[in-house]
Design a protein around this motif. Structure first.
Motif, PDB file in Angstrom:
ATOM      1  N   ILE A 108       2.725   6.134  -3.624  1.00  9.50           N
ATOM      2  CA  ILE A 108       4.079   5.904  -4.131  1.00  9.50           C
ATOM      3  C   ILE A 108       4.868   7.205  -4.020  1.00  9.50           C
ATOM      4  O   ILE A 108       4.476   8.220  -4.613  1.00  9.50           O
ATOM      5  CB  ILE A 108       4.085   5.475  -5.612  1.00  9.50           C
ATOM      6  N   LEU A 109       5.938   7.188  -3.269  1.00 13.40           N
ATOM      7  CA  LEU A 109       6.876   8.306  -3.257  1.00 13.40           C
ATOM      8  C   LEU A 109       7.877   8.031  -4.374  1.00 13.40           C
ATOM      9  O   LEU A 109       8.660   7.088  -4.303  1.00 13.40           O
ATOM     10  CB  LEU A 109       7.584   8.404  -1.908  1.00 13.40           C
ATOM     11  N   LYS A 150       0.826  -1.215   0.000  1.00  9.62           N
ATOM     12  CA  LYS A 150       0.000   0.000   0.000  1.00  9.62           C
ATOM     13  C   LYS A 150       0.856   1.259   0.000  1.00  9.62           C
ATOM     14  O   LYS A 150       0.529   2.236  -0.663  1.00  9.62           O
ATOM     15  CB  LYS A 150      -0.922  -0.019   1.230  1.00  9.62           C
ATOM     16  N   ASN A 151       1.945   1.245   0.756  1.00  7.70           N
ATOM     17  CA  ASN A 151       2.830   2.402   0.838  1.00  7.70           C
ATOM     18  C   ASN A 151       4.178   2.027   0.230  1.00  7.70           C
ATOM     19  O   ASN A 151       4.895   1.186   0.781  1.00  7.70           O
ATOM     20  CB  ASN A 151       3.009   2.845   2.290  1.00  7.70           C
ATOM     21  N   THR A 152       4.523   2.625  -0.910  1.00  4.92           N
ATOM     22  CA  THR A 152       5.724   2.213  -1.630  1.00  4.92           C
ATOM     23  C   THR A 152       6.589   3.415  -2.012  1.00  4.92           C
ATOM     24  O   THR A 152       6.176   4.566  -1.884  1.00  4.92           O
ATOM     25  CB  THR A 152       5.364   1.435  -2.914  1.00  4.92           C
ATOM     26  N   MET A 153       7.788   3.096  -2.493  1.00 11.88           N
ATOM     27  CA  MET A 153       8.733   4.124  -2.921  1.00 11.88           C
ATOM     28  C   MET A 153       9.435   3.642  -4.180  1.00 11.88           C
ATOM     29  O   MET A 153       9.679   2.450  -4.345  1.00 11.88           O
ATOM     30  CB  MET A 153       9.769   4.380  -1.819  1.00 11.88           C
ATOM     31  N   THR A 156       3.405  -0.312 -10.767  1.00 10.99           N
ATOM     32  CA  THR A 156       3.177  -0.255  -9.324  1.00 10.99           C
ATOM     33  C   THR A 156       1.834   0.388  -9.009  1.00 10.99           C
ATOM     34  O   THR A 156       1.044  -0.139  -8.213  1.00 10.99           O
ATOM     35  CB  THR A 156       4.302   0.539  -8.633  1.00 10.99           C
ATOM     36  N   ALA A 157       1.574   1.528  -9.629  1.00 10.41           N
ATOM     37  CA  ALA A 157       0.345   2.264  -9.345  1.00 10.41           C
ATOM     38  C   ALA A 157      -0.896   1.446  -9.679  1.00 10.41           C
ATOM     39  O   ALA A 157      -1.902   1.493  -8.963  1.00 10.41           O
ATOM     40  CB  ALA A 157       0.337   3.580 -10.131  1.00 10.41           C
ATOM     41  N   LEU A 158      -0.840   0.688 -10.753  1.00  5.85           N
ATOM     42  CA  LEU A 158      -1.983  -0.149 -11.142  1.00  5.85           C
ATOM     43  C   LEU A 158      -2.201  -1.293 -10.160  1.00  5.85           C
ATOM     44  O   LEU A 158      -3.320  -1.803 -10.028  1.00  5.85           O
ATOM     45  CB  LEU A 158      -1.765  -0.709 -12.546  1.00  5.85           C
ATOM     46  N   ALA A 159      -1.144  -1.707  -9.463  1.00  3.61           N
ATOM     47  CA  ALA A 159      -1.245  -2.829  -8.523  1.00  3.61           C
ATOM     48  C   ALA A 159      -1.740  -2.403  -7.151  1.00  3.61           C
ATOM     49  O   ALA A 159      -2.291  -3.213  -6.410  1.00  3.61           O
ATOM     50  CB  ALA A 159       0.107  -3.521  -8.390  1.00  3.61           C
ATOM     51  N   LEU A 160      -1.530  -1.142  -6.793  1.00  2.00           N
ATOM     52  CA  LEU A 160      -1.889  -0.669  -5.454  1.00  2.00           C
ATOM     53  C   LEU A 160      -3.387  -0.402  -5.342  1.00  2.00           C
ATOM     54  O   LEU A 160      -4.050  -0.090  -6.336  1.00  2.00           O
ATOM     55  CB  LEU A 160      -1.127   0.615  -5.129  1.00  2.00           C
TER      56      LEU A 160
END
Length: 277
Positions: A110-111, A84-87, A100-104
């Motif tokens: 995403i930072l 949920k919280n990624t970089m 990544t954005a499509l998976a969250l």
């Protein structure tokens, strides 16, 4: 008079073609890599990722992009760990960022950091059209100062406006209770595809920021296969320059007791590090 190539010459020729055509795969056969793409990757590739991949292919620096099979791998991995919280350090046009954005989930974050906003903005319209731009906090510039700020930033366990705040603050000053760290251990997944000469510096900070049980993914850890090339092997200048940094990282990760690792020959090699403590 032309003569037939020897088997060794054919293999060398094939290897040379593969280095150019299939630079994001370590498979010895371009045909096999193409089979994977056409059978497993391209048919399942989301339309926004396909569109961004084609846009990126026209960019003069397209060698920097994440391969389609690695994008597919990251997308599934993030779903498996319920991130949920990624970089992301190193964005380029945003292909891996979009994966990544499509998976969250819709409230995922995403930072994202990169020194070149222009490249990011090349893919931004696709990201916006995909409806996931709200998940991304993009910061232009070197990642190190941002990471240092994140590591140092803390928050109190209670609201400063709380009537007992001063009482708790005095306890903190006297070492009776500890404050709550805001960013340390808060990231589920961190993906690094940036300046290889800083990977170890990033690791020193990222290990503090990823949660216990969370993952850090370092890209290009097989570095075009150069990690096993002899010292006098003919390598491109940039490959030779960064090879020692990649080798140093790989050695350090292999003996780091805070993590368990898995090095995968996906794309140009990706090493997953799961934080243990």
């Amino acid at each position: 008079m032309a003569t037939n190539k020897t088997e060794e010459q054919q293999q060398q020729s094939q290897a040379g073609r593969h280095q150019e055509v299939g630079h994001k795969s370590l498979l010895q056969s371009d045909a096999l890599y193409q089979y994977i793409l056409e059978t497993s990757v391209y048919p399942r590739e989301p339309e926004p990722m396909k569109e961004l991949r084609k846009i990126t292919a026209k960019h003069p620096w397209n060698l920097m992009t994440t391969s389609a099979d690695e994008g597919q791998f990251l997308n599934m991995l993030l779903k498996l760990i319920n991130a949920k919280n990624t970089m992301e350090i190193g964005v380029y046009t945003g292909y891996s960022l979009l994966a990544t954005a499509l998976a969250l989930p819709d409230d995922g974050k995403i930072l994202a950091m990169d020194i070149n906003r222009e490249n990011y903005e090349l893919g931004l319209p696709v990201i916006q059209k995909a409806g996931v731009a709200h998940k991304i906090d993009f910061k232009e510039g070197p990642a190190m100062p941002v990471l240092d700020e994140l590591v140092q930033d803390v928050k109190f366990f209670t609201n400063p406006n709380h009537p007992f705040f001063l009482f708790f603050f005095c306890l903190i000053l006297n070492g009776k209770i500890e404050w709550q760290e805001k960013n340390r251990g808060s990231f589920d997944f961190i993906f690094v595809d940036a300046d290889k000469d800083n990977y170890l510096n990033y690791h020193k900070r990222l290990i503090e920021l990823v949660k216990v049980g969370g993952l850090i993914g370092y890209d290009n850890t097989l570095w075009n296969g150069s990690v096993v090339a002899p010292p006098d092997a003919p390598l491109r200048k940039y490959v030779r320059y960064y090879r020692d940094f990649v080798l140093e990282l790989n050695k350090a990760l292999a003996v780091d007791p805070r993590i368990e690792i898995c090095m995968l020959p996906v794309g140009d090699g990706i090493t997953l590090c799961r934080r243990l403590k």
